[in-house]
Scaffold this active site. Structure first.
Site, PDB file in Angstrom:
ATOM      1  N   GLU A  98       0.828  -1.207   0.000  1.00 29.29           N
ATOM      2  CA  GLU A  98       0.000   0.000   0.000  1.00 29.29           C
ATOM      3  C   GLU A  98       0.858   1.251   0.000  1.00 29.29           C
ATOM      4  OE1 GLU A  98      -2.861   0.400   3.217  1.00 29.29           O
ATOM      5  OE2 GLU A  98      -3.221  -1.753   3.102  1.00 29.29           O
ATOM      6  N   CYS A 111       3.250   8.402   1.266  1.00 37.73           N
ATOM      7  CA  CYS A 111       3.665   7.496   2.335  1.00 37.73           C
ATOM      8  C   CYS A 111       3.870   6.124   1.711  1.00 37.73           C
ATOM      9  CB  CYS A 111       2.569   7.447   3.399  1.00 37.73           C
ATOM     10  SG  CYS A 111       2.879   6.215   4.670  1.00 37.73           S
ATOM     11  N   CYS A 118       5.253  -7.176   8.160  1.00 42.33           N
ATOM     12  CA  CYS A 118       6.161  -6.621   9.164  1.00 42.33           C
ATOM     13  C   CYS A 118       6.312  -7.652  10.265  1.00 42.33           C
ATOM     14  CB  CYS A 118       5.565  -5.333   9.737  1.00 42.33           C
ATOM     15  SG  CYS A 118       6.639  -4.475  10.911  1.00 42.33           S
ATOM     16  N   CYS A 122       3.529  -4.920  16.568  1.00 41.25           N
ATOM     17  CA  CYS A 122       2.889  -3.927  17.442  1.00 41.25           C
ATOM     18  C   CYS A 122       1.393  -4.237  17.582  1.00 41.25           C
ATOM     19  CB  CYS A 122       3.082  -2.513  16.896  1.00 41.25           C
ATOM     20  SG  CYS A 122       4.824  -2.049  16.814  1.00 41.25           S
ATOM     21  N   CYS A 125      -1.418  -2.423  15.338  1.00 40.13           N
ATOM     22  CA  CYS A 125      -1.104  -2.187  13.929  1.00 40.13           C
ATOM     23  C   CYS A 125      -1.620  -3.311  13.029  1.00 40.13           C
ATOM     24  CB  CYS A 125       0.401  -2.046  13.768  1.00 40.13           C
ATOM     25  SG  CYS A 125       0.910  -1.749  12.074  1.00 40.13           S
ATOM     26  N   CYS A 339      -2.508   1.877   8.357  1.00 40.62           N
ATOM     27  CA  CYS A 339      -1.558   1.077   7.565  1.00 40.62           C
ATOM     28  C   CYS A 339      -2.005  -0.368   7.449  1.00 40.62           C
ATOM     29  CB  CYS A 339      -0.183   1.028   8.222  1.00 40.62           C
ATOM     30  SG  CYS A 339       0.339   2.559   8.945  1.00 40.62           S
TER      31      CYS A 339
HETATM   32  N1  SAH Z   1       7.578   0.440  11.531  1.00 42.93           N
HETATM   33  C1  SAH Z   1       7.674   1.867  11.545  1.00 42.93           C
HETATM   34  C2  SAH Z   1       6.907   2.560  10.442  1.00 42.93           C
HETATM   35  C3  SAH Z   1       5.551   2.059  10.058  1.00 42.93           C
HETATM   36  S1  SAH Z   1       4.190   2.444  11.103  1.00 42.93           S
HETATM   37  C4  SAH Z   1       7.313   2.410  12.897  1.00 42.93           C
HETATM   38  O1  SAH Z   1       6.978   1.636  13.772  1.00 42.93           O
HETATM   39  O2  SAH Z   1       7.434   3.607  13.096  1.00 42.93           O
HETATM   40  C5  SAH Z   1       3.968   4.188  11.050  1.00 42.93           C
HETATM   41  C6  SAH Z   1       3.372   4.755  12.328  1.00 42.93           C
HETATM   42  O3  SAH Z   1       1.982   4.414  12.444  1.00 42.93           O
HETATM   43  C7  SAH Z   1       4.031   4.228  13.590  1.00 42.93           C
HETATM   44  O4  SAH Z   1       4.171   5.262  14.525  1.00 42.93           O
HETATM   45  C8  SAH Z   1       3.016   3.209  14.061  1.00 42.93           C
HETATM   46  O5  SAH Z   1       3.189   2.899  15.408  1.00 42.93           O
HETATM   47  C9  SAH Z   1       1.729   3.915  13.734  1.00 42.93           C
HETATM   48  N2  SAH Z   1       0.540   3.068  13.706  1.00 42.93           N
HETATM   49  C10 SAH Z   1       0.408   1.812  13.268  1.00 42.93           C
HETATM   50  N3  SAH Z   1      -0.853   1.390  13.390  1.00 42.93           N
HETATM   51  C11 SAH Z   1      -1.528   2.418  13.908  1.00 42.93           C
HETATM   52  C12 SAH Z   1      -2.897   2.599  14.262  1.00 42.93           C
HETATM   53  N4  SAH Z   1      -3.795   1.630  14.118  1.00 42.93           N
HETATM   54  N5  SAH Z   1      -3.246   3.800  14.765  1.00 42.93           N
HETATM   55  C13 SAH Z   1      -2.348   4.794  14.909  1.00 42.93           C
HETATM   56  N6  SAH Z   1      -1.063   4.686  14.586  1.00 42.93           N
HETATM   57  C14 SAH Z   1      -0.663   3.499  14.103  1.00 42.93           C
END
Ligand code: SAH
Length: 347
Positions: A98, A111, A118, A122, A125, A339
């Site tokens: 994406e 973006c 990944c 987290c 995510c 994402c």
């Molecule tokens: N792996 C990297 C970049 C990808 S995620 C990182 O962790 O920074 C980009 C950002 O979106 C990160 O800050 C991540 O924690 C956040 N993110 C992911 N899922 C999310 C969600 N459901 N709501 C808000 N932020 C989210």
């Protein structure tokens, strides 16, 4: 019988010097490499057939010698609220990634994803749900920007590596991507207009500091105690917040670039007044900018955003402490904003 099958080379992932060396090794002149590089990275050609100042025979020869990354858009969604566009691209092996195109006052931002899936896991995510499939090549990262440029018909001025994947988990390809993206022979985007977001891989952050790039590094913090961070981000078991803050200071010292801290607000988890105050204490010595992101609800997860007054209250505490912070404007809420959600739905 014994004829060796030469592996075709991924031409869009080659730097200009690499391409020159490759072509010169078979008797071409260096200008041929510059010509091809311009077709790929400035004129954004989708294949050798568009390279009309190369002879037909040469184009055929190159098709046998190189692979040519050109992502195919399989879904495009446009937000009716703010014009944000979300693209689902198919890679040559059938994998999907994406990319998101956003319009701001200062220009257009894309973006991009850095990996298929990944492995950071987290909790909030959507990209983490299926694990890591593979790394993206430099050419696949670049081509997300090229394809979006062609599909929107608009120039991209800013690039954020904040889509699916952990960019520093794909370090070498990421570095090559940044160098090619900001190369004067390519799109020539300013390093200052490139942001890389990481969940906090300390050794790679240190390595990146030593590259002395002028990009912005964003750290996904999301919690102010190790205990709470561990509940949200498995990587917190490996690196403590203290270690991360030391690493941020080192990054600033080496590059002169301030770190951005990202903080996804989750109702009842990390949005208390004490959380806000601790966040100020962490950010102050580093002169960090803080991006507050109301957590994006993901179908498979049950995290909820604080209500608007809760978000404002959190931000007020930052303001009172004179910490530079902003609430990330939610873009494309109506089009699977978070994402990895579009990809999951499509699959
Ligand atoms: N792996 C990297 C970049 C990808 S995620 C990182 O962790 O920074 C980009 C950002 O979106 C990160 O800050 C991540 O924690 C956040 N993110 C992911 N899922 C999310 C969600 N459901 N709501 C808000 N932020 C989210």
């Amino acid at each position: 019988m014994e004829k060796e099958i030469r592996k075709r080379i991924d031409v869009k992932s080659m730097t200009l010097p690499e391409l020159e060396e490759e072509l010169v090794s078979t008797g071409e002149k260096p200008f041929r490499a510059r010509q091809m590089y311009e077709w790929m990275h400035v004129k954004l050609a989708r294949g050798f057939d568009e390279m009309t100042n190369l002879s037909k025979a040469l184009r055929e020869e190159y098709k046998g010698r190189f692979t040519y990354t050109a992502l195919r858009a399989v879904r495009v969604q446009e937000s009716k609220i703010d014009g944000t566009k979300k693209f689902l691209f198919e890679l040559s092996d059938g994998n999907l990634v994406e990319s998101v195109w956003m319009q701001y006052k200062y220009g257009n931002s894309v973006c991009i994803s850095s990996q298929v899936g990944c492995r950071m896991g987290c909790a909030f995510c959507a990209s983490a749900l299926g694990g890591l499939e593979r790394n993206l090549t430099p050419g696949e990262m670049l081509d997300q920007i090229y394809a979006v440029t062609l599909l929107t018909g608009e120039r991209v001025s800013n690039v954020v590596v904040m889509g699916t994947g952990e960019p520093l988990d794909n370090y070498d390809n990421l570095l090559k991507f940044i160098r090619m993206l900001t190369d004067q022979h390519g799109l020539n985007i300013s390093q200052r207009n490139v942001t890389v977001s990481t969940c906090g891989l300390v050794p790679q952050m240190k390595q990146l500091a030593r590259e002395k790039l002028q990009i912005t590094l964003a750290l996904s913090l999301h919690a102010v105690t190790d205990e709470k961070r561990m509940q949200l981000m498995p990587i917190a078991r490996r690196y403590s917040i203290d270690e991360l803050m030391e690493t941020c200071a080192y990054y600033f010292q080496e590059t002169g670039r301030r770190i951005t801290l990202e903080y996804s607000l989750v109702s009842g988890v990390n949005d208390s007044q004490r959380d806000a105050e601790k966040l100020c204490r962490l950010a102050r010595p580093l002169h960090c900018h803080i991006n507050l992101i109301p957590v994006n609800p993901v179908t498979e997860r049950d995290f909820v955003q604080p209500d608007l007054s809760g978000i404002r209250a959190f931000q007020n505490i930052l303001e009172k402490n004179k910490i530079n912070g902003s609430i990330r404007r939610e873009m494309g809420r109506d089009i699977d904003g978070a994402c990895g959600q579009l990809r999951r739905r499509y699959m």
